[in-house]
Design a protein around this motif. Structure first.
Motif, PDB file in Angstrom:
ATOM      1  N   ALA A 154     -30.400  23.538  50.601  1.00 44.56           N
ATOM      2  CA  ALA A 154     -29.966  22.132  51.061  1.00 44.56           C
ATOM      3  C   ALA A 154     -29.306  22.364  52.419  1.00 44.56           C
ATOM      4  O   ALA A 154     -29.258  21.836  53.397  1.00 44.56           O
ATOM      5  CB  ALA A 154     -29.146  21.341  50.157  1.00 44.56           C
ATOM      6  N   ALA A 155     -28.393  23.368  52.279  1.00 45.53           N
ATOM      7  CA  ALA A 155     -27.330  23.680  53.390  1.00 45.53           C
ATOM      8  C   ALA A 155     -28.081  24.402  54.688  1.00 45.53           C
ATOM      9  O   ALA A 155     -27.860  24.235  55.767  1.00 45.53           O
ATOM     10  CB  ALA A 155     -26.252  24.623  53.042  1.00 45.53           C
ATOM     11  N   SER A 156     -29.346  24.817  54.389  1.00 49.28           N
ATOM     12  CA  SER A 156     -30.468  25.279  55.012  1.00 49.28           C
ATOM     13  C   SER A 156     -31.385  24.269  55.715  1.00 49.28           C
ATOM     14  O   SER A 156     -32.332  24.717  56.596  1.00 49.28           O
ATOM     15  CB  SER A 156     -31.194  26.496  54.527  1.00 49.28           C
ATOM     16  N   GLY A 157     -31.193  23.280  55.313  1.00 52.17           N
ATOM     17  CA  GLY A 157     -31.994  22.128  55.752  1.00 52.17           C
ATOM     18  C   GLY A 157     -33.538  21.936  54.736  1.00 52.17           C
ATOM     19  O   GLY A 157     -34.441  21.530  55.311  1.00 52.17           O
ATOM     20  N   ILE A 158     -33.343  22.620  53.729  1.00 48.89           N
ATOM     21  CA  ILE A 158     -34.712  22.641  52.736  1.00 48.89           C
ATOM     22  C   ILE A 158     -34.009  21.893  51.606  1.00 48.89           C
ATOM     23  O   ILE A 158     -33.252  22.015  50.890  1.00 48.89           O
ATOM     24  CB  ILE A 158     -35.108  23.819  52.144  1.00 48.89           C
ATOM     25  N   LEU A 159     -34.833  20.595  51.258  1.00 47.54           N
ATOM     26  CA  LEU A 159     -34.590  19.810  50.147  1.00 47.54           C
ATOM     27  C   LEU A 159     -35.280  20.198  48.991  1.00 47.54           C
ATOM     28  O   LEU A 159     -36.533  20.099  48.841  1.00 47.54           O
ATOM     29  CB  LEU A 159     -34.884  18.243  50.554  1.00 47.54           C
ATOM     30  N   PRO A 160     -34.592  20.677  47.784  1.00 46.48           N
ATOM     31  CA  PRO A 160     -35.219  21.130  46.538  1.00 46.48           C
ATOM     32  C   PRO A 160     -35.902  19.937  46.073  1.00 46.48           C
ATOM     33  O   PRO A 160     -35.388  18.903  46.110  1.00 46.48           O
ATOM     34  CB  PRO A 160     -33.887  21.626  45.595  1.00 46.48           C
ATOM     35  N   ASP A 161     -36.789  20.256  45.201  1.00 45.52           N
ATOM     36  CA  ASP A 161     -37.699  19.216  44.470  1.00 45.52           C
ATOM     37  C   ASP A 161     -38.500  18.731  45.486  1.00 45.52           C
ATOM     38  O   ASP A 161     -39.601  17.795  44.798  1.00 45.52           O
ATOM     39  CB  ASP A 161     -36.872  18.376  43.586  1.00 45.52           C
ATOM     40  N   ARG A 162     -38.312  18.316  46.977  1.00 47.23           N
ATOM     41  CA  ARG A 162     -39.200  17.970  47.662  1.00 47.23           C
ATOM     42  C   ARG A 162     -39.975  18.767  48.582  1.00 47.23           C
ATOM     43  O   ARG A 162     -41.077  18.892  48.661  1.00 47.23           O
ATOM     44  CB  ARG A 162     -38.267  16.702  48.587  1.00 47.23           C
ATOM     45  N   ASP A 163     -39.160  19.571  49.015  1.00 49.37           N
ATOM     46  CA  ASP A 163     -39.842  20.774  50.079  1.00 49.37           C
ATOM     47  C   ASP A 163     -40.078  21.970  49.413  1.00 49.37           C
ATOM     48  O   ASP A 163     -41.065  22.828  49.795  1.00 49.37           O
ATOM     49  CB  ASP A 163     -38.773  21.048  51.209  1.00 49.37           C
ATOM     50  N   VAL A 164     -39.315  22.310  48.290  1.00 52.20           N
ATOM     51  CA  VAL A 164     -39.880  23.536  47.362  1.00 52.20           C
ATOM     52  C   VAL A 164     -39.815  22.975  45.908  1.00 52.20           C
ATOM     53  O   VAL A 164     -38.812  22.118  45.673  1.00 52.20           O
ATOM     54  CB  VAL A 164     -38.813  24.852  47.619  1.00 52.20           C
ATOM     55  N   GLU A 165     -40.514  23.740  45.050  1.00 51.68           N
ATOM     56  CA  GLU A 165     -40.523  23.343  43.750  1.00 51.68           C
ATOM     57  C   GLU A 165     -39.549  24.610  42.937  1.00 51.68           C
ATOM     58  O   GLU A 165     -39.418  25.857  43.533  1.00 51.68           O
ATOM     59  CB  GLU A 165     -41.855  23.537  43.129  1.00 51.68           C
ATOM     60  N   ILE A 166     -38.913  24.164  42.097  1.00 51.76           N
ATOM     61  CA  ILE A 166     -37.878  25.098  41.321  1.00 51.76           C
ATOM     62  C   ILE A 166     -38.474  25.066  39.827  1.00 51.76           C
ATOM     63  O   ILE A 166     -38.482  23.859  39.122  1.00 51.76           O
ATOM     64  CB  ILE A 166     -36.550  24.768  41.444  1.00 51.76           C
ATOM     65  N   ILE A 167     -38.575  26.101  39.093  1.00 53.41           N
ATOM     66  CA  ILE A 167     -39.070  26.418  37.615  1.00 53.41           C
ATOM     67  C   ILE A 167     -38.105  27.312  36.917  1.00 53.41           C
ATOM     68  O   ILE A 167     -37.563  27.772  37.586  1.00 53.41           O
ATOM     69  CB  ILE A 167     -40.585  26.602  37.548  1.00 53.41           C
ATOM     70  N   ILE A 168     -38.144  27.155  35.753  1.00 52.43           N
ATOM     71  CA  ILE A 168     -37.439  27.843  34.935  1.00 52.43           C
ATOM     72  C   ILE A 168     -38.232  28.975  34.316  1.00 52.43           C
ATOM     73  O   ILE A 168     -39.257  28.953  33.923  1.00 52.43           O
ATOM     74  CB  ILE A 168     -36.902  27.089  33.515  1.00 52.43           C
ATOM     75  N   VAL A 169     -37.665  30.391  34.557  1.00 55.39           N
ATOM     76  CA  VAL A 169     -38.314  31.520  33.903  1.00 55.39           C
ATOM     77  C   VAL A 169     -37.215  32.521  33.598  1.00 55.39           C
ATOM     78  O   VAL A 169     -36.071  32.614  34.105  1.00 55.39           O
ATOM     79  CB  VAL A 169     -39.022  32.211  35.384  1.00 55.39           C
ATOM     80  N   PRO A 170     -37.300  32.918  32.352  1.00 52.29           N
ATOM     81  CA  PRO A 170     -36.205  33.640  31.818  1.00 52.29           C
ATOM     82  C   PRO A 170     -35.776  35.035  32.683  1.00 52.29           C
ATOM     83  O   PRO A 170     -36.940  35.621  33.164  1.00 52.29           O
ATOM     84  CB  PRO A 170     -36.800  34.259  30.235  1.00 52.29           C
ATOM     85  N   PRO A 171     -34.886  35.571  32.705  1.00 57.04           N
ATOM     86  CA  PRO A 171     -34.528  36.681  33.580  1.00 57.04           C
ATOM     87  C   PRO A 171     -35.390  37.758  33.397  1.00 57.04           C
ATOM     88  O   PRO A 171     -35.959  38.266  34.688  1.00 57.04           O
ATOM     89  CB  PRO A 171     -33.090  37.008  33.153  1.00 57.04           C
ATOM     90  N   PRO A 172     -35.690  38.221  32.381  1.00 58.77           N
ATOM     91  CA  PRO A 172     -36.640  39.620  32.160  1.00 58.77           C
ATOM     92  C   PRO A 172     -37.996  39.312  32.697  1.00 58.77           C
ATOM     93  O   PRO A 172     -38.647  40.343  33.140  1.00 58.77           O
ATOM     94  CB  PRO A 172     -36.572  39.957  30.757  1.00 58.77           C
TER      95      PRO A 172
END
Length: 408
Positions: A154-172
Motif C-alpha cells: 500500500a505504501a508503494s502505491g499497490i492496493l492489496p486485493d485489487r492490484d494483487v491477490e493474496i492467498i494463504i500458504v503454509p510456510p514449508p
C-alpha cells in the motif's frame, strides 16, 4: 517436582528459543519437562490450542489478538506474556518477476522503496495488458507477514486485493508453490526464503527488518485460563525462555544452534540455510550476497518484551484491512492480549533490565537509543517504518484515518 508443558511450533528459524530451551536444559533447570510438537500450519497450531492439546505455542504475533477479538473458528482466550524475538521474514518473488522488476526499475539491495516502486511499475503494466493480477502467498490472515506485506504494498502505491491477490500458504510449502508457478511471490520466515533462492526459483527483494525495523514476529502464546491456574509455572517458563533467548542471541552459539535446528525433529533442513537467517548474511539471488543488520534479533534491545504498542499496531492493521472492527472495547482487548506484567513478574527476581513502560511510540527511533528501565539503561534499536510513518498508540484513531487507502 517437574511439570510438563506441551508446546506447539512450526519448523521455522524463529522457533529457536523454544527449541534451545528444550535441548540445552533451560527448561529442565526450571523443573519443566518441555515437550515440543511440530506442526505444519498456523491453523493447526490455533486449533490445537483451542481444543487443549497444547499448553503453549510458538505463535504469530497477531494471532492472540485475533483470538481474543473472536476471529477464530473455535472460541478461545490467549495471552502473549513474551515475544520470541524480532525480525526474520523476507519477501521473495519468482525469478521471472524479479527480472521484470529489475527491467522496470533496477535495484540492488533490500531497500523496500526501490523494490516497491519497481513492483508498482510491473503491476501497472500488467493491468494495462489486462493480465491476471500477481499472486502473493502469506502464512495466515492474522500474521505479521500478511499485515506487513500489505503495508509495504500500500505504501508503494499497490492496493492489496485489487492490484494483487493474496492467498494463504503454509510456510514449508512456500518454495514449492513458487516453483510450481501457483504464486508469484511470498512473505515468509526463514529459512524458506533462502530455500527458494538456493533452489533457483526465487529472489529476495526486501525484508521485514527493512519494512519495519526491530519489529515483532512470533510470541509465546498461552491459554489464558491455563495460565491463570498455573501462575508459578508460567513464571518458570518465561525464565527458561529468557535464558534460552540470551543463549540464542550470542553469535558464538549460532553454528551450534543451526545444527540443532537442522535436525529432522525440528526443521529438517540444511544447517547452512538456517545459518543465513541467524546471521543475517543472506543470498538475495545467485551471486548477490548481503549482510543485513538486525535481520533477526533473539536477545537484547528488549527483543523478548511484549510491547502493547506492538499489539496495537497489529490491531490497527487488522482494522485497516477489514479483518476486525474498531471500537474502544476492541482496542482494549488488543492491548490486553500482550502481558508485560507477567513478563516483569517472572524476570524481576533475575535482575533483568526491563523497560519502564508497557508501550512506546513506534517508528520514532532512527538509531540505538537508551530508554528508561528498571535498573541500568536499556538501549532499544532503530524502529522506523520504511515510509517514515509514526505510530503513536495514544493517537490510534488519527493513525487509522491516515492508513485507510483512499479508494478502498
Amino acid at each position: 517436582m517437574t511439570d510438563q508443558i506441551i508446546a506447539g511450533f512450526l519448523p521455522l528459524t524463529d522457533s529457536a528459543i523454544l527449541v534451545a530451551a528444550k535441548a540445552f536444559g533451560f527448561a529442565e533447570a526450571e523443573d519443566i519437562d518441555l515437550t515440543l510438537v511440530r506442526e505444519t500450519s498456523w491453523a493447526n497450531i490455533r486449533d490445537r490450542m483451542a481444543v487443549g492439546h497444547f499448553h503453549a505455542a510458538h505463535m504469530l504475533a497477531p494471532m492472540p489478538i485475533a483470538a481474543n477479538l473472536g476471529l477464530t473458528p473455535m472460541p478461545m482466550k490467549l495471552i502473549a506474556p513474551m515475544a520470541l524475538g524480532l525480525g526474520g521474514n523476507a519477501v521473495t518473488v519468482s525469478q521471472k518477476l524479479a527480472r521484470d522488476m529489475q527491467a522496470a526499475q533496477a535495484f540492488s539491495d533490500v531497500d523496500p522503496v526501490a523494490s516497491g516502486n519497481a513492483l508498482k511499475v510491473v503491476v501497472r503494466a500488467r493491468q494495462e495488458q489486462s493480465l491476471e493480477p500477481l499472486c502473493f502467498g502469506v502464512v495466515h490472515p492474522y500474521s505479521g507477514h500478511n499485515l506487513e506485506l500489505r503495508y509495504w504494498l500500500a505504501a508503494s502505491g499497490i492496493l492489496p486485493d485489487r492490484d494483487v491477490e493474496i492467498i494463504i500458504v503454509p510456510p514449508p510449502l512456500m518454495p514449492d508453490a513458487l516453483k510450481s508457478g501457483r504464486i508469484d511471490g511470498f512473505c515468509v520466515g526463514e529459512p524458506y526464503n533462502s530455500m527458494a533462492v538456493d533452489e533457483l526459483s526465487g529472489e529476495i527483494v526486501t525484508v521485514k527488518s527493512a519494512i519495519w525495523r526491530s519489529s515483532p514476529e512470533k510470541v509465546l502464546a498461552l491459554n489464558a485460563d491455563w495460565q491463570a491456574d498455573h501462575s508459578d509455572l508460567t513464571d518458570r517458563l518465561i525464565r527458561a525462555l529468557f535464558r534460552s533467548a540470551m543463549w540464542c542471541g550470542n553469535v558464538a552459539n549460532h553454528a551450534e544452534l543451526a545444527a540443532l535446528l537442522a535436525r529432522e525433529t525440528f526443521l529438517g533442513l540444511p544447517a547452512s540455510l538456517i545459518q543465513k537467517g541467524l546471521s543475517g548474511n543472506l543470498t538475495l539471488a545467485a551471486g548477490r550476497d548481503i549482510a543485513i543488520d538486525d535481520f533477526m534479533i533473539h536477545f537484547g534491545r528488549a527483543a523478548t518484551f511484549p510491547w502493547q504498542s506492538h499489539a496495537l499496531w497489529f490491531y490497527s492493521q487488522l482494522v485497516r484491512w477489514d479483518l476486525a472492527q474498531h471500537d474502544k472495547e476492541n482496542e482494549a482487548v488488543a492491548a490486553g492480549s500482550y502481558r508485560p506484567d507477567l513478563y516483569r513478574r517472572a524476570l524481576g527476581p533475575l535482575g533483568a533490565i526491563l523497560p519502564g513502560a508497557n508501550a512506546k511510540v513506534e517508528g520514532a527511533l532512527s538509531r540505538p537509543t537508551p530508554v528508561g528501565a528498571t535498573s541500568d539503561s536499556l538501549t532499544l534499536g532503530p524502529d522506523g517504518f520504511f515510509d517514515g510513518a509514526i505510530f503513536d498508540p495514544e493517537k490510534l484513531d488519527a493513525y487509522l484515518k491516515s492508513q485507510i487507502p483512499i479508494d478502498k
